[in-house]
Scaffold this active site. Structure first.
Site, PDB file in Angstrom:
ATOM      1  N   ASN A  75       0.847  -1.189   0.000  1.00  0.00           N
ATOM      2  CA  ASN A  75       0.000   0.000   0.000  1.00  0.00           C
ATOM      3  C   ASN A  75       0.888   1.246   0.000  1.00  0.00           C
ATOM      4  O   ASN A  75       1.658   1.461   0.929  1.00  0.00           O
ATOM      5  CB  ASN A  75      -0.886  -0.022   1.250  1.00  0.00           C
ATOM      6  CG  ASN A  75      -1.709   1.233   1.433  1.00  0.00           C
ATOM      7  OD1 ASN A  75      -1.849   2.060   0.528  1.00  0.00           O
ATOM      8  ND2 ASN A  75      -2.245   1.409   2.625  1.00  0.00           N
TER       9      ASN A  75
ATOM     10  N   CYS B 188      -4.396   0.257   5.865  1.00  0.00           N
ATOM     11  CA  CYS B 188      -4.074  -1.169   5.814  1.00  0.00           C
ATOM     12  C   CYS B 188      -3.706  -1.713   7.200  1.00  0.00           C
ATOM     13  O   CYS B 188      -3.709  -2.928   7.399  1.00  0.00           O
ATOM     14  CB  CYS B 188      -2.957  -1.438   4.811  1.00  0.00           C
ATOM     15  SG  CYS B 188      -1.452  -0.493   5.081  1.00  0.00           S
TER      16      CYS B 188
ATOM     17  N   GLU C 131      -6.467   3.835  17.908  1.00  0.00           N
ATOM     18  CA  GLU C 131      -7.846   3.878  17.433  1.00  0.00           C
ATOM     19  C   GLU C 131      -8.797   3.165  18.400  1.00  0.00           C
ATOM     20  O   GLU C 131      -9.931   3.635  18.610  1.00  0.00           O
ATOM     21  CB  GLU C 131      -7.932   3.256  16.038  1.00  0.00           C
ATOM     22  CG  GLU C 131      -7.239   4.066  14.968  1.00  0.00           C
ATOM     23  CD  GLU C 131      -7.462   3.531  13.564  1.00  0.00           C
ATOM     24  OE1 GLU C 131      -8.216   2.540  13.411  1.00  0.00           O
ATOM     25  OE2 GLU C 131      -6.901   4.098  12.613  1.00  0.00           O
TER      26      GLU C 131
END
Length: 199
Positions: free
Chosen positions: A161, A169, A196
């Site tokens: 990526n 990703c 997160e």
């Protein structure tokens, strides 16, 4: 000449060089000579190199990749007209700073996907479908990309990526729950997932 005088002279020379560099970057941009602008920022996952074309953000490079190596790859694959020109990257820098501060969950940036082609590009374009704070398996990602049997190819697409962090990703994990490999290293992936999950 005193040490303070020498320090002052060096600071003045550095400031003059910085102004000259800024003028050069601005002139190159105005004349259409600047194909790729880049800058480097400090983040919780190390220094990130951000590179952009006129079409948008084209590459996010981790320090472990070697920023000189990333620039050489950009030169070979897109154009040798590369210049440190932070002005073009002001918006990506702002949004990444917000992301790392925990105040941004989604990126709203123009992206240049030219470094991902074929099925890899399809996979990369589906990565934002995995929401902030969520994870998906490589098998689920392959299914999202329309090829449920292409689990290994989906993994390769994640590994290559060109826009990690911005195109997430890091949210793709192994079916057994282990986080799996990551371009920026497993520590960086674990940091992003933990950040997160804590939000």
């Amino acid at each position: 000449m005193t040490p303070d005088t020498l320090t002052g002279l060096r600071a003045g020379e550095d400031a003059a060089l910085a102004r000259l560099h800024t003028r050069l970057a601005d002139a190159a941009q105005e004349q259409g000579l600047l194909e790729i602008a880049y800058t480097v920022i400090s983040t919780p996952v190390g220094e990130l190199l951000l590179a952009a074309t006129d079409a948008g953000l084209v590459r996010v490079g981790f320090g472990v990749e070697g920023h000189d190596t990333v620039l050489a790859q950009l030169s070979a694959r897109i154009s040798p007209r590369i210049l440190l020109a932070p002005g073009r990257l002001a918006e990506p820098v702002r949004q990444l700073e917000e992301y790392f501060a925990g105040t941004r969950r989604d990126f709203s940036l123009a992206l240049d996907f030219r470094l991902a082609t074929g099925f890899r590009r399809t996979v990369v374009e589906h990565l934002p479908d995995i929401g902030y704070g969520s994870t998906a398996s490589y098998a689920a990602l392959a299914a999202l990309a329309g090829s449920p049997g292409a689990v290994r190819a989906a993994g390769t697409a994640c590994a290559r990526n060109p826009l990690p962090v911005v195109v997430p990703c890091h949210r793709v994990v192994r079916s057994d729950g282990k986080i799996g490999n990551y371009l920026g290293g497993t520590d960086a992936k674990a940091t992003l997932l933990a950040m997160e999950a804590a939000a």
